[in-house]
Scaffold this motif. Structure first.
Motif, PDB file in Angstrom:
ATOM      1  N   GLU A 101       1.072  -0.976  -0.029  1.00  0.00           N
ATOM      2  CA  GLU A 101       0.229  -0.297  -0.035  1.00  0.00           C
ATOM      3  C   GLU A 101       0.924   0.863   0.233  1.00  0.00           C
ATOM      4  OE1 GLU A 101      -0.792   0.603   4.703  1.00  0.00           O
ATOM      5  OE2 GLU A 101      -2.622  -0.561   3.432  1.00  0.00           O
ATOM      6  N   THR A 102      -0.159   2.345  -0.569  1.00  0.00           N
ATOM      7  CA  THR A 102       0.893   3.739  -0.551  1.00  0.00           C
ATOM      8  C   THR A 102       0.355   4.361   0.664  1.00  0.00           C
ATOM      9  OG1 THR A 102       0.532   3.523  -2.790  1.00  0.00           O
ATOM     10  CG2 THR A 102       2.098   5.295  -1.806  1.00  0.00           C
ATOM     11  N   ARG A 103       2.013   4.998   1.279  1.00  0.00           N
ATOM     12  CA  ARG A 103       1.703   5.654   2.703  1.00  0.00           C
ATOM     13  C   ARG A 103       1.354   7.289   1.519  1.00  0.00           C
ATOM     14  NH1 ARG A 103       0.783   4.686   6.647  1.00  0.00           N
ATOM     15  NH2 ARG A 103       0.560   2.401   8.064  1.00  0.00           N
TER      16      ARG A 103
ATOM     17  N   GLN B 244       2.782  10.580   2.184  1.00  0.00           N
ATOM     18  CA  GLN B 244       4.006  11.211   3.020  1.00  0.00           C
ATOM     19  C   GLN B 244       4.247  12.900   3.416  1.00  0.00           C
ATOM     20  OE1 GLN B 244       8.122  11.166   1.714  1.00  0.00           O
ATOM     21  NE2 GLN B 244       8.633  12.967   3.212  1.00  0.00           N
TER      22      GLN B 244
ATOM     23  N   GLY C 239      -4.204   7.314   5.910  1.00  0.00           N
ATOM     24  CA  GLY C 239      -2.858   7.714   5.901  1.00  0.00           C
ATOM     25  C   GLY C 239      -2.171   6.808   5.197  1.00  0.00           C
ATOM     26  N   SER C 240      -3.095   5.600   4.197  1.00  0.00           N
ATOM     27  CA  SER C 240      -2.528   5.157   3.662  1.00  0.00           C
ATOM     28  C   SER C 240      -3.282   4.986   2.007  1.00  0.00           C
ATOM     29  CB  SER C 240      -1.638   3.414   3.699  1.00  0.00           C
ATOM     30  OG  SER C 240      -2.610   3.520   4.558  1.00  0.00           O
TER      31      SER C 240
END
Ligand SMILES: [Zn+2]
Length: 513
Positions: free
Chosen positions: A347-349, A351, A473-474
């Motif tokens: 999964e992509t968090r 930033q 968050g993601s």
């Protein structure tokens, strides 16, 4: 258009029309460049345009209209340039006059081969030849080994500067930002190639400009690695493909095999893998399967680049349900591990774009300037002017410039309809088309547009609908599709084939792929 020099350049500061005696004022230091050329004897009647001195010049800016020509330039403090005599009766707007591309040698000042660009425009014969001889960066290549005339377009030599990625070097040669980014991505996804080392000479073949305003299309590019093999980047239907010739053993991918044993990470390391690579493989697998479900007799295959960068990991499980994962940078700029079906794993968090605190959240609020209640579609981060703003996820720059009340804005597409924007910037550091990684600097905090003071207005949306970035968050796994999936599968086949032919660091019985 203030008096542009139609012959040599499009510099507005040139202030002159046509190849007059005073042509070629250097826009940076204001000095004339021509006398240096005349000393070298390259001027009269040869359609040679050159700008030597400080500053960076785009080859684009030297139309070399119609005839053969040579443009050479060097970045600041780099030795400049010499160019072979391009011979032929060259008249502007009269192509295919140049008969002979003859020269004996390339002069290099100070004995270094550096930021040099050679543009050759025009004549009639043959395709770009395959380079045969090795050209070491320090030696001046004999021109005869360099090129025969090219059928269409221009051939340029660009020296890679220290710390300069290939796309920026290509942009210096006049390649459009979008195409340069595609080349970099192709190299990133290529099996063997890495960004060329500083001092490497990049040979760029550009096509005809489709119209006056457009950048010239990139037809191909090639360079020699420090190990002596040749990397070619050629245009394909969908993008660019990388081919390697004359690879040395040291440049080939490495293969590591073994059984899972009691502890997969330990077994990977025991097979000879570097700790960082072993951890990367285990992390990728862990995001997809339960490592506790592995049996000691299950087998692994890992492939890395010579640098140790992970290329592929595969598990063959006695109980069935084997898996192969490969990292891949998609056309949307997102890098993740994908399985054979093109399904992403990690999964992509998101930033944080700047370190500062949130000064105004997502939702309806009383607008500080407009004075009425309206939806605030993003989140404001308080930060001092000049604070670097970074990309919150991997992606591709879709737009960068002034955008009404948003002031200076960068817009990034992350794939899957996900878009983030960064507004009110004081400076923008990226160009449309560029691929960015999470954490890459996009520009600086400012107060441009409709803004009361320095802050970052950050918006996130999916399919055009604004999302509260702080509530998420993601994002879940991404799935490859279309040409991305085709490209991905092709590369996976290449990696498999490379793994089959590579000598393993710890020789064992060959594993069938
Ligand atoms: Zn805002």
């Amino acid at each position: 258009m203030t008096g542009r020099c139609r012959f040599c350049c499009t510099f507005e500061t040139c202030g002159l029309r046509g190849p007059s005696r005073n042509c070629h004022r250097n826009p940076v230091d204001g000095r004339r460049n021509r006398p240096a050329l005349r000393r070298l004897g390259f001027w009269r009647g040869r359609g040679v345009a050159a700008a030597a001195g400080t500053g960076m010049y785009q080859a684009n800016d030297y139309p070399l209209a119609g005839g053969g020509g040579v443009a050479a330039f060097a970045p600041a403090k780099w030795p400049v340039v010499a160019m072979p005599a391009a011979v032929g009766e060259v008249r502007p707007r009269d192509r295919i006059k140049v008969r002979l591309w003859q020269a004996s040698s390339l002069l290099l000042l100070a004995g270094t081969a550096c930021g040099i660009v050679l543009a050759y425009d025009g004549p009639s014969v043959g395709p770009l030849p395959r380079a045969a001889s090795a050209v070491t960066p320090a030696a001046a290549p004999a021109l005869s080994s360099l090129e025969a005339p090219v059928s269409e377009g221009s051939l340029l030599l660009v020296g890679i500067m220290p710390g300069e990625p290939i796309d920026r070097a290509m942009a210096r040669a006049g390649v459009g930002a979008g195409e340069a980014a595609k080349v970099r991505r192709a190299l990133r996804n290529a099996l063997y190639a890495t960004d060329p080392a500083p001092g490497t000479q990049l040979r760029v073949h550009l096509g005809e400009r489709p119209n006056f305003l457009a950048a010239r299309p990139l037809l191909s590019a090639r360079y020699q690695t420090s190990a002596g093999s040749t990397m070619s980047v050629a245009r394909t239907r969908t993008g660019f493909a990388v081919e390697a010739e004359g690879l040395t053993a040291a440049e080939r991918p490495r293969r590591w095999r073994g059984v899972v044993g009691a502890d997969l990470l330990q077994s990977l390391r025991d097979s000879g893998l570097a700790p960082a690579s072993a951890r990367a493989f285990v992390d990728a697998l862990r995001s997809r399967i339960s490592l506790a479900s592995l049996r000691a007799s299950d087998r692994f295959l890992a492939v890395t680049a010579p640098s140790g960068a992970p290329l592929l990991v595969r598990l063959d499980r006695a109980a069935g349900g084997g898996i192969a994962l490969m990292p891949w940078t998609g056309s949307d700029g997102r890098t993740a591990w994908y399985d054979m079906a093109g399904a992403g794993t990690a999964e992509t968090r998101i930033q944080r774009p700047v370190p500062g605190p949130v000064s105004s959240g997502f939702g309806v609020r009383l607008h500080p300037i407009l004075g009425f209640w309206r939806m605030h579609k993003g989140v404001d981060f308080r930060a001092a002017s000049g604070t670097p703003i970074v990309a919150t996820m991997d992606g591709r720059v879709a737009a960068a410039g002034w955008h009404g009340g948003y002031g200076r804005q960068v817009r990034i597409e992350h794939g899957g309809g996900l878009v983030s924007t960064y507004s009110h910037m004081s400076a923008i550091a990226v160009a449309p088309g560029a691929l960015v990684r999470q954490g890459d600097r996009l520009g600086d905090v400012g107060s441009s547009g409709l803004s009361t003071g320095p802050h970052l207005h950050y918006e996130l949306s999916r399919g055009g609908t604004a999302i509260d970035p702080l509530s998420i968050g993601s994002f879940g796994a991404h799935r490859l599709s279309g040409t991305d999936l085709d490209d991905f599968r092709l590369r996976m086949r290449h990696v498999m084939a490379a793994a089959a032919e590579t000598v393993s660091a710890a020789p064992q019985t060959p594993l069938r792929l």
